[in-house]
Design a protein around this motif. Structure first.
Motif, mmCIF file in Angstrom:
data_model
loop_
_atom_site.group_PDB
_atom_site.id
_atom_site.type_symbol
_atom_site.label_atom_id
_atom_site.label_comp_id
_atom_site.label_asym_id
_atom_site.label_seq_id
_atom_site.Cartn_x
_atom_site.Cartn_y
_atom_site.Cartn_z
ATOM 1 N N LYS A 109 36.865 33.782 36.157
ATOM 2 C CA LYS A 109 35.746 33.384 35.283
ATOM 3 C C LYS A 109 35.674 31.880 35.098
ATOM 4 C CE LYS A 109 36.131 37.516 32.343
ATOM 5 N NZ LYS A 109 36.311 37.964 30.955
ATOM 6 N N GLY A 110 36.510 31.148 35.862
ATOM 7 C CA GLY A 110 36.484 29.686 35.749
ATOM 8 C C GLY A 110 37.501 29.107 34.779
ATOM 9 N N TYR A 111 38.277 29.967 34.105
ATOM 10 C CA TYR A 111 39.220 29.448 33.109
ATOM 11 C C TYR A 111 40.358 28.639 33.755
ATOM 12 C CZ TYR A 111 37.102 32.370 29.478
ATOM 13 O OH TYR A 111 36.231 32.928 28.582
ATOM 14 N N GLY A 112 40.847 29.092 34.923
ATOM 15 C CA GLY A 112 41.932 28.371 35.587
ATOM 16 C C GLY A 112 41.501 26.942 35.903
ATOM 17 N N GLU A 113 40.301 26.825 36.434
ATOM 18 C CA GLU A 113 39.779 25.493 36.794
ATOM 19 C C GLU A 113 39.614 24.622 35.538
ATOM 20 O OE1 GLU A 113 36.422 25.626 39.438
ATOM 21 O OE2 GLU A 113 35.872 23.569 38.956
ATOM 22 N N GLN A 114 39.017 25.205 34.498
ATOM 23 C CA GLN A 114 38.841 24.442 33.252
ATOM 24 C C GLN A 114 40.189 24.023 32.676
ATOM 25 O OE1 GLN A 114 36.195 25.927 30.097
ATOM 26 N NE2 GLN A 114 35.469 27.434 31.549
ATOM 27 N N MET A 115 41.177 24.923 32.777
ATOM 28 C CA MET A 115 42.512 24.641 32.224
ATOM 29 C C MET A 115 43.157 23.442 32.930
ATOM 30 S SD MET A 115 45.758 27.277 32.139
ATOM 31 C CE MET A 115 45.792 27.644 33.893
ATOM 32 N N VAL A 116 43.115 23.433 34.268
ATOM 33 C CA VAL A 116 43.754 22.326 34.996
ATOM 34 C C VAL A 116 43.006 21.015 34.714
ATOM 35 C CG1 VAL A 116 44.504 21.457 37.240
ATOM 36 C CG2 VAL A 116 44.690 23.898 36.739
ATOM 37 N N LYS A 117 41.669 21.082 34.671
ATOM 38 C CA LYS A 117 40.884 19.874 34.348
ATOM 39 C C LYS A 117 41.267 19.333 32.967
ATOM 40 C CE LYS A 117 36.586 20.544 36.936
ATOM 41 N NZ LYS A 117 35.256 21.154 36.843
ATOM 42 N N LEU A 118 41.422 20.246 32.018
ATOM 43 C CA LEU A 118 41.761 19.838 30.649
ATOM 44 C C LEU A 118 43.167 19.236 30.588
ATOM 45 C CD1 LEU A 118 40.394 19.922 27.897
ATOM 46 C CD2 LEU A 118 41.342 22.194 27.541
ATOM 47 N N LEU A 119 44.091 19.794 31.354
ATOM 48 C CA LEU A 119 45.458 19.256 31.386
ATOM 49 C C LEU A 119 45.452 17.834 31.955
ATOM 50 C CD1 LEU A 119 47.295 22.462 32.635
ATOM 51 C CD2 LEU A 119 47.660 21.372 30.414
#
Ligand code: COA
Length: 166
Positions: free
Chosen positions: A97-107
């Motif tokens: 759902k895109g959460y992995g990508e958002q998580m790495v970007k946020l990190l």
């Protein structure tokens, strides 16, 4: 919009124990850090070690209609000259759902804002194509392959190191 919060409560620990539901996932997620099944004792030690060793542990939340749901887990290991992003995990029911990508970007954003480090790296098993595709999409490139890093049942797993290109 997702956000990072400190992973610290008993509720956080119990949730993570539920998420890591197989030996294989336990290794993919955390290499040889924990034995399967996870339990409270191991995770309390994990939290205590983090305090001593410059490790930041996060849960990843999505807030929808004022209600927060925890969708992921992540860790930052702070070394003298670089930062390792590690122990990335998205709840099985929330993947794709895109959460992995958002998580790495946020990190990455968190590191640039709060930590005075320019070099960011991670490691990943070479067969973990979804994770590698995600990291490449965000600008990581493979710089090293560690052959035969671990064995699992009859399989031998190679591990690769990836660095975020500037
Ligand atoms: C790897 C992981 C964090 C990805 O999280 P996710 O929320 O499912 O990923 P996203 O939905 O944000 O996908 C982002 C990108 O990742 C890649 N990706 C994700 N799932 C994929 C799949 N099943 N196959 C191929 N690529 C995939 C794609 O590049 C995707 O971008 P796209 O949608 O434009 O194609 C998640 O699958 C997970 O927790 N896996 C188990 C634990 C793990 O492997 N952790 C990493 C250890 S190094």
């Amino acid at each position: 919009m997702i956000q990072l919060e400190k992973f610290e409560s008993k509720e956080d620990i119990l949730r993570l124990i539920k998420w890591v539901d197989s030996t294989r996932l336990n290794i993919i997620w955390a290499s040889d850090k924990f034995t399967f099944p996870l339990d409270e004792d191991q995770l309390v030690c994990y939290l205590n070690d983090a305090k001593k060793n410059n490790i930041l542990i996060f849960k990843v939340l999505e807030v929808i209609n004022n209600k927060a749901i925890v969708v992921g887990h992540a860790e930052l290991d702070i070394f003298e000259n670089d930062i390792k992003i590690s122990r990335l995990l998205i709840d099985k029911t929330q993947r794709g759902k895109g959460y992995g990508e958002q998580m790495v970007k946020l990190l990455i954003k968190y590191i640039h804002k709060n930590l005075n480090h320019t070099s960011i790296f991670l490691t990943v098993f070479t067969f973990n194509k979804p994770a590698i595709a995600l990291y490449e999409k965000l600008g990581f490139e493979t710089v090293e392959i560690d052959p035969d890093f671990m064995s699992y049942e009859s399989e031998i797993w190679d591990r690769q190191k990836m660095i975020l290109k500037n």
